[in-house]
Design an enzyme around this catalytic site. Structure first.
Site, PDB file in Angstrom:
ATOM      1  N   THR A  17       0.815  -1.220   0.000  1.00 25.79           N
ATOM      2  CA  THR A  17       0.000   0.000   0.000  1.00 25.79           C
ATOM      3  C   THR A  17       0.842   1.262   0.000  1.00 25.79           C
ATOM      4  O   THR A  17       0.467   2.268  -0.609  1.00 25.79           O
ATOM      5  CB  THR A  17      -0.933  -0.001   1.230  1.00 25.79           C
ATOM      6  OG1 THR A  17      -1.804  -1.128   1.165  1.00 25.79           O
ATOM      7  CG2 THR A  17      -1.770   1.271   1.285  1.00 25.79           C
ATOM      8  N   SER A  58       0.949  -7.483  -1.087  1.00 27.49           N
ATOM      9  CA  SER A  58       1.564  -8.509  -0.246  1.00 27.49           C
ATOM     10  C   SER A  58       0.668  -9.714  -0.015  1.00 27.49           C
ATOM     11  O   SER A  58       1.148 -10.767   0.428  1.00 27.49           O
ATOM     12  CB  SER A  58       1.997  -7.918   1.103  1.00 27.49           C
ATOM     13  OG  SER A  58       0.902  -7.679   1.952  1.00 27.49           O
ATOM     14  N   THR A  89       1.345  -4.564   4.238  1.00 28.28           N
ATOM     15  CA  THR A  89       1.091  -4.911   5.636  1.00 28.28           C
ATOM     16  C   THR A  89       0.441  -6.288   5.806  1.00 28.28           C
ATOM     17  O   THR A  89       0.611  -6.918   6.847  1.00 28.28           O
ATOM     18  CB  THR A  89       0.194  -3.861   6.305  1.00 28.28           C
ATOM     19  OG1 THR A  89      -1.064  -3.784   5.612  1.00 28.28           O
ATOM     20  CG2 THR A  89       0.867  -2.498   6.288  1.00 28.28           C
ATOM     21  N   ASP A  90      -0.296  -6.767   4.807  1.00 29.02           N
ATOM     22  CA  ASP A  90      -1.065  -7.994   5.001  1.00 29.02           C
ATOM     23  C   ASP A  90      -0.201  -9.177   5.408  1.00 29.02           C
ATOM     24  O   ASP A  90      -0.591  -9.983   6.257  1.00 29.02           O
ATOM     25  CB  ASP A  90      -1.854  -8.347   3.739  1.00 29.02           C
ATOM     26  CG  ASP A  90      -3.095  -7.501   3.563  1.00 29.02           C
ATOM     27  OD1 ASP A  90      -3.451  -6.764   4.520  1.00 29.02           O
ATOM     28  OD2 ASP A  90      -3.717  -7.564   2.492  1.00 29.02           O
ATOM     29  N   GLN A 268      -5.280 -20.512  19.213  1.00 26.30           N
ATOM     30  CA  GLN A 268      -5.998 -19.463  18.486  1.00 26.30           C
ATOM     31  C   GLN A 268      -5.953 -18.131  19.232  1.00 26.30           C
ATOM     32  O   GLN A 268      -6.148 -17.078  18.620  1.00 26.30           O
ATOM     33  CB  GLN A 268      -7.463 -19.865  18.290  1.00 26.30           C
ATOM     34  CG  GLN A 268      -7.662 -21.097  17.446  1.00 26.30           C
ATOM     35  CD  GLN A 268      -9.121 -21.480  17.358  1.00 26.30           C
ATOM     36  OE1 GLN A 268     -10.016 -20.658  17.589  1.00 26.30           O
ATOM     37  NE2 GLN A 268      -9.388 -22.735  17.031  1.00 26.30           N
TER      38      GLN A 268
END
EC number: 3.5.1.1
Length: 326
Positions: A17, A58, A89-90, A268
């Protein structure tokens, strides 16, 4: 008095981005920020850019990208004082973990950053993140760090936690390595260097991830394990590593391990710790599953990608070296 020589920083621009511009179908990677984005920081620093072809979002990162980028960094780092990696960033935390393990012996700072908004957008966070990253490089710490929203994050244990706020990253178990505001470092703490040695075999493993959900989840995963071509599997289980204990599920895991697969069980929960607390998790432990302790998903992917081919004990040894398990 002679001026101190400029530090030379290698910039690897992968996409993301931070450098995107608007297109007909949405934001797309662009080269518009190359050379100009770091001009405000050129006093005492010399930046050499390498632009990846093609630049990517990404979310499209592959293991082949990681291999290519590592090859470039290994070639360039001996000739520079550090490297700045601009990345979307992903999947930045995934790449940061790969770099932290694979470049553990490089002896140079590698700082990764990006932004939630494009560099050219009004009020973008890109300029602040770039300033932070450059300041982090000046610390000359020989490790991989994520620089984002006024904080430095140790690569191991970090995750992307928000798409809504500028504070896009966190390291739930370890917290920030430092905070930076007004040109001043605060709460700057020592971050242990990653002490790992890559196995001599160059083989990387394909890694699959399964998240347990109440109900039908374990049945579906059991069926998938019988057919998967992945050499390693991550199980995102509940709480302290608890999973269902029905026979079909446990036998599917046992069979996958018997065929040479490596299974890593992680929680998780963002601050989860897989531990031998409940009897409910004992069936998987007895089947040969590795308890991941405080390992998060991004670190788990990196560890298994790089070490699973060397076997179960190699994976466990790395997790101990990273202080994620006892």
């Amino acid at each position: 008095m002679m001026n101190a020589p400029s530090k030379r920083i290698f910039v690897l621009y992968t996409g993301g981005t931070i450098g995107m511009t608007a297109g007909a179908d949405g934001l797309r990677p662009d080269t518009d920020l190359v050379n100009r984005a770091l001009q405000p920081f050129s006093d005492g620093l010399h930046f050499d850019w390498q632009v990846c072809t093609p630049l990517i979002d990404s979310s499209a990162v592959t293991a082949e990208n990681w291999r290519d980028w590592l090859a470039v960094l290994r070639e360039k780092l001996p000739h520079y004082d550090g490297a700045l990696v601009l990345h979307g960033t992903d999947t930045m935390a995934y790449t940061a973990n790969i770099f932290a393990l694979a470049l553990a012996d490089c002896g140079k700072p590698v700082v990764m950053t990006g932004s939630q908004q494009p560099f050219s957008a009004p009020g973008s966070d890109a300029q602040g993140n770039l300033a932070l990253a450059v300041a982090a490089l000046m610390l000359a710490r020989p490790q991989v760090l994520i620089a984002f929203d006024g904080r430095l994050w140790e690569a191991v244990g970090s995750s992307k936690v928000s798409t809504e706020r500028a504070a896009g990253f966190a390291n739930p178990h370890k917290g920030a390595a430092a905070e930076y505001a007004g040109g001043v470092w605060r709460q700057l703490r020592a971050v242990p260097q990653v002490r790992t040695v890559l196995p001599e075999a160059a083989e990387w493993s394909k890694v699959a991830c399964y998240t347990l959900t109440p109900g039908f989840g374990s049945t579906e995963i059991a069926r998938s394990l019988a057919a998967t071509q992945a050499g390693a599997v991550i199980l995102q289980s509940y709480g302290h590593g608890n999973t269902p204990s029905e026979t079909e599920w446990v036998e599917a895991v046992r069979g996958y391990i018997a065929r040479g697969g490596v299974v890593l069980n992680i929680s998780q929960a963002a601050e989860g710790n897989v531990a031998t607390v409940y009897a409910q998790g004992s069936a998987l432990r007895q089947a040969g599953v590795i308890g991941g302790g405080r390992c998060n998903l991004e670190t788990a992917v990196a560890v298994l990608t790089l070490y699973a081919a060397a076997g179960r004990e190699a994976v466990a040894d790395v997790l101990r070296a990273l202080a994620l398990i006892e």
